[in-house]
Design a protein around this motif. Structure first.
Motif, PDB file in Angstrom:
ATOM      1  N   SER A 155       3.996   5.810 -14.253  1.00  0.00           N
ATOM      2  CA  SER A 155       2.767   5.380 -13.577  1.00  0.00           C
ATOM      3  C   SER A 155       3.044   4.202 -12.647  1.00  0.00           C
ATOM      4  O   SER A 155       2.429   4.081 -11.584  1.00  0.00           O
ATOM      5  N   LYS A 156       3.974   3.333 -13.030  1.00  0.00           N
ATOM      6  CA  LYS A 156       4.325   2.189 -12.182  1.00  0.00           C
ATOM      7  C   LYS A 156       4.974   2.664 -10.891  1.00  0.00           C
ATOM      8  O   LYS A 156       4.584   2.221  -9.799  1.00  0.00           O
ATOM      9  N   VAL A 157       5.942   3.560 -11.005  1.00  0.00           N
ATOM     10  CA  VAL A 157       6.621   4.067  -9.816  1.00  0.00           C
ATOM     11  C   VAL A 157       5.635   4.825  -8.930  1.00  0.00           C
ATOM     12  O   VAL A 157       5.660   4.688  -7.691  1.00  0.00           O
ATOM     13  N   ALA A 158       4.754   5.594  -9.548  1.00  0.00           N
ATOM     14  CA  ALA A 158       3.769   6.351  -8.773  1.00  0.00           C
ATOM     15  C   ALA A 158       2.861   5.409  -7.985  1.00  0.00           C
ATOM     16  O   ALA A 158       2.586   5.643  -6.799  1.00  0.00           O
ATOM     17  N   LEU A 159       2.389   4.340  -8.632  1.00  0.00           N
ATOM     18  CA  LEU A 159       1.531   3.380  -7.942  1.00  0.00           C
ATOM     19  C   LEU A 159       2.284   2.700  -6.808  1.00  0.00           C
ATOM     20  O   LEU A 159       1.751   2.534  -5.708  1.00  0.00           O
ATOM     21  N   CYS A 160       3.520   2.310  -7.049  1.00  0.00           N
ATOM     22  CA  CYS A 160       4.314   1.659  -6.008  1.00  0.00           C
ATOM     23  C   CYS A 160       4.540   2.591  -4.818  1.00  0.00           C
ATOM     24  O   CYS A 160       4.445   2.163  -3.653  1.00  0.00           O
ATOM     25  N   VAL A 161       4.823   3.852  -5.091  1.00  0.00           N
ATOM     26  CA  VAL A 161       5.026   4.826  -4.018  1.00  0.00           C
ATOM     27  C   VAL A 161       3.738   5.016  -3.224  1.00  0.00           C
ATOM     28  O   VAL A 161       3.746   5.089  -1.984  1.00  0.00           O
ATOM     29  N   LEU A 162       2.605   5.073  -3.916  1.00  0.00           N
ATOM     30  CA  LEU A 162       1.322   5.232  -3.235  1.00  0.00           C
ATOM     31  C   LEU A 162       1.002   4.022  -2.365  1.00  0.00           C
ATOM     32  O   LEU A 162       0.502   4.174  -1.241  1.00  0.00           O
ATOM     33  N   VAL A 163       1.268   2.825  -2.869  1.00  0.00           N
ATOM     34  CA  VAL A 163       1.024   1.608  -2.078  1.00  0.00           C
ATOM     35  C   VAL A 163       1.872   1.633  -0.813  1.00  0.00           C
ATOM     36  O   VAL A 163       1.378   1.361   0.294  1.00  0.00           O
ATOM     37  N   LEU A 164       3.130   1.973  -0.963  1.00  0.00           N
ATOM     38  CA  LEU A 164       4.035   2.014   0.184  1.00  0.00           C
ATOM     39  C   LEU A 164       3.630   3.099   1.175  1.00  0.00           C
ATOM     40  O   LEU A 164       3.577   2.869   2.393  1.00  0.00           O
ATOM     41  N   ALA A 165       3.313   4.288   0.656  1.00  0.00           N
ATOM     42  CA  ALA A 165       2.952   5.410   1.528  1.00  0.00           C
ATOM     43  C   ALA A 165       1.647   5.133   2.275  1.00  0.00           C
ATOM     44  O   ALA A 165       1.535   5.423   3.471  1.00  0.00           O
ATOM     45  N   ALA A 166       0.655   4.578   1.567  1.00  0.00           N
ATOM     46  CA  ALA A 166      -0.626   4.281   2.212  1.00  0.00           C
ATOM     47  C   ALA A 166      -0.455   3.245   3.315  1.00  0.00           C
ATOM     48  O   ALA A 166      -1.037   3.373   4.401  1.00  0.00           O
ATOM     49  N   THR A 167       0.353   2.230   3.061  1.00  0.00           N
ATOM     50  CA  THR A 167       0.570   1.188   4.058  1.00  0.00           C
ATOM     51  C   THR A 167       1.262   1.742   5.296  1.00  0.00           C
ATOM     52  O   THR A 167       0.843   1.478   6.431  1.00  0.00           O
ATOM     53  N   VAL A 168       2.316   2.528   5.103  1.00  0.00           N
ATOM     54  CA  VAL A 168       3.052   3.109   6.236  1.00  0.00           C
ATOM     55  C   VAL A 168       2.154   4.048   7.031  1.00  0.00           C
ATOM     56  O   VAL A 168       2.118   4.004   8.270  1.00  0.00           O
ATOM     57  N   ARG A 169       1.395   4.889   6.328  1.00  0.00           N
ATOM     58  CA  ARG A 169       0.524   5.858   7.008  1.00  0.00           C
ATOM     59  C   ARG A 169      -0.560   5.148   7.807  1.00  0.00           C
ATOM     60  O   ARG A 169      -0.821   5.491   8.977  1.00  0.00           O
ATOM     61  N   VAL A 170      -1.190   4.170   7.210  1.00  0.00           N
ATOM     62  CA  VAL A 170      -2.281   3.465   7.902  1.00  0.00           C
ATOM     63  C   VAL A 170      -1.756   2.708   9.108  1.00  0.00           C
ATOM     64  O   VAL A 170      -2.370   2.728  10.187  1.00  0.00           O
ATOM     65  N   MET A 171      -0.629   2.039   8.964  1.00  0.00           N
ATOM     66  CA  MET A 171      -0.078   1.302  10.109  1.00  0.00           C
ATOM     67  C   MET A 171       0.284   2.248  11.247  1.00  0.00           C
ATOM     68  O   MET A 171       0.056   1.936  12.427  1.00  0.00           O
ATOM     69  N   ALA A 172       0.836   3.402  10.928  1.00  0.00           N
ATOM     70  CA  ALA A 172       1.166   4.384  11.955  1.00  0.00           C
ATOM     71  C   ALA A 172      -0.093   4.905  12.630  1.00  0.00           C
ATOM     72  O   ALA A 172      -0.151   5.042  13.860  1.00  0.00           O
ATOM     73  N   ASP A 173      -1.135   5.188  11.841  1.00  0.00           N
ATOM     74  CA  ASP A 173      -2.382   5.696  12.405  1.00  0.00           C
ATOM     75  C   ASP A 173      -3.068   4.652  13.277  1.00  0.00           C
ATOM     76  O   ASP A 173      -3.561   4.967  14.370  1.00  0.00           O
ATOM     77  N   LEU A 174      -3.116   3.413  12.808  1.00  0.00           N
ATOM     78  CA  LEU A 174      -3.759   2.361  13.594  1.00  0.00           C
ATOM     79  C   LEU A 174      -3.038   2.151  14.920  1.00  0.00           C
ATOM     80  O   LEU A 174      -3.671   1.945  15.963  1.00  0.00           O
ATOM     81  N   ARG A 175      -1.726   2.215  14.878  1.00  0.00           N
ATOM     82  CA  ARG A 175      -0.957   2.063  16.116  1.00  0.00           C
ATOM     83  C   ARG A 175      -1.241   3.207  17.078  1.00  0.00           C
ATOM     84  O   ARG A 175      -1.405   2.992  18.289  1.00  0.00           O
ATOM     85  N   ALA A 176      -1.330   4.431  16.548  1.00  0.00           N
ATOM     86  CA  ALA A 176      -1.614   5.593  17.393  1.00  0.00           C
ATOM     87  C   ALA A 176      -3.020   5.501  17.973  1.00  0.00           C
ATOM     88  O   ALA A 176      -3.244   5.815  19.151  1.00  0.00           O
ATOM     89  N   TRP A 177      -3.990   5.057  17.155  1.00  0.00           N
ATOM     90  CA  TRP A 177      -5.369   4.932  17.637  1.00  0.00           C
ATOM     91  C   TRP A 177      -5.471   3.906  18.762  1.00  0.00           C
ATOM     92  O   TRP A 177      -6.155   4.137  19.759  1.00  0.00           O
ATOM     93  N   ARG A 178      -4.794   2.778  18.593  1.00  0.00           N
ATOM     94  CA  ARG A 178      -4.848   1.741  19.630  1.00  0.00           C
ATOM     95  C   ARG A 178      -4.153   2.206  20.904  1.00  0.00           C
ATOM     96  O   ARG A 178      -4.585   1.892  22.014  1.00  0.00           O
ATOM     97  N   ARG A 179      -3.081   2.976  20.744  1.00  0.00           N
ATOM     98  CA  ARG A 179      -2.382   3.489  21.923  1.00  0.00           C
ATOM     99  C   ARG A 179      -3.271   4.453  22.688  1.00  0.00           C
ATOM    100  O   ARG A 179      -3.346   4.394  23.923  1.00  0.00           O
ATOM    101  N   ARG A 180      -3.961   5.338  21.973  1.00  0.00           N
ATOM    102  CA  ARG A 180      -4.865   6.277  22.643  1.00  0.00           C
ATOM    103  C   ARG A 180      -6.017   5.533  23.301  1.00  0.00           C
ATOM    104  O   ARG A 180      -6.449   5.897  24.405  1.00  0.00           O
TER     105      ARG A 180
END
Length: 207
Positions: A168-193
């Motif tokens: 459960s610890k590894v799963a939570l850590c992976v989710l935190v990392l994945a959510a952060t990377v995905r959101v930062m990529a999306d926000l950057r794409a939105w601002r670029r558009r």
């Protein structure tokens, strides 16, 4: 809509419940246990933060998502203070070594770096108007510090062998990392558009 909230609640609460069932708690004092669970809660809050700022959580308007993001940021600071304060009470020499980056434990420096980054974000968020920070400057600083916070916290959590259940610890850590990377990529794409759209509109109006 409900499934998203259920999945988020499970991602945050399952590691807490698994830690509460750990047999290692029998040899720990109440202050140490409180400090440990404050750290687990802080890690769970880090999963919620990027989802709020990107507006991924259903049922919340953009304004409410931002306001909730601010409040949870404050709760994250409180959780970190309780985590560090509790560990200081139970073992001041260990905490001094950790803060001075002299601790022999490999997880300590990562946690200290993440802690200072969290405090830095909170300080900038409180004083940015007085400091006259431009929105772009604030976004860049916030993004960079968020990367430090997430990376430091995830490594800190993974390296600790304590009351948290491993899967459960590894799963939570992976989710935190994945959510952060995905959101930062999306926000950057939105601002670029948005920037390209603004340039197109300006060019069309000039013509």
């Amino acid at each position: 809509m409900a499934l998203i909230w259920v999945a988020l609640a499970a991602a945050v609460c399952v590691p807490i419940a698994a830690a509460a069932a750990s047999p290692l708690l029998e040899w720990r004092g109440p202050v140490y246990i409180l400090a440990g669970f404050a750290g687990i809660i802080a890690l769970g809050l880090m999963l919620i933060q990027p989802l709020l700022i990107a507006g991924y959580l259903p049922g919340l308007s953009a304004y409410r998502s931002r306001r909730t993001h601010h409040w949870i940021g404050g709760a994250l600071v409180v959780a970190v203070v309780i985590h560090v304060g509790g560990l200081w009470i139970t073992s001041p020499p260990d905490m001094i070594d950790a803060l001075l980056f002299a601790s022999p434990t490999p997880f300590s420096p990562w946690g200290v770096i993440a802690m200072w980054a969290i405090f830095a974000v909170a300080l900038l968020a409180t004083l940015r108007r007085r400091m006259g920070l431009r929105p772009r400057t604030w976004r860049i600083a916030h993004r960079l510090l968020a990367i430090v916070i997430v990376a430091g916290s995830v490594v800190h959590g993974i390296l600790i062998e304590g009351t948290m259940e491993t899967v459960s610890k590894v799963a939570l850590c992976v989710l935190v990392l994945a959510a952060t990377v995905r959101v930062m990529a999306d926000l950057r794409a939105w601002r670029r558009r948005a920037t390209l759209r603004d340039r197109t509109d300006v060019g069309a109006s000039s013509a």
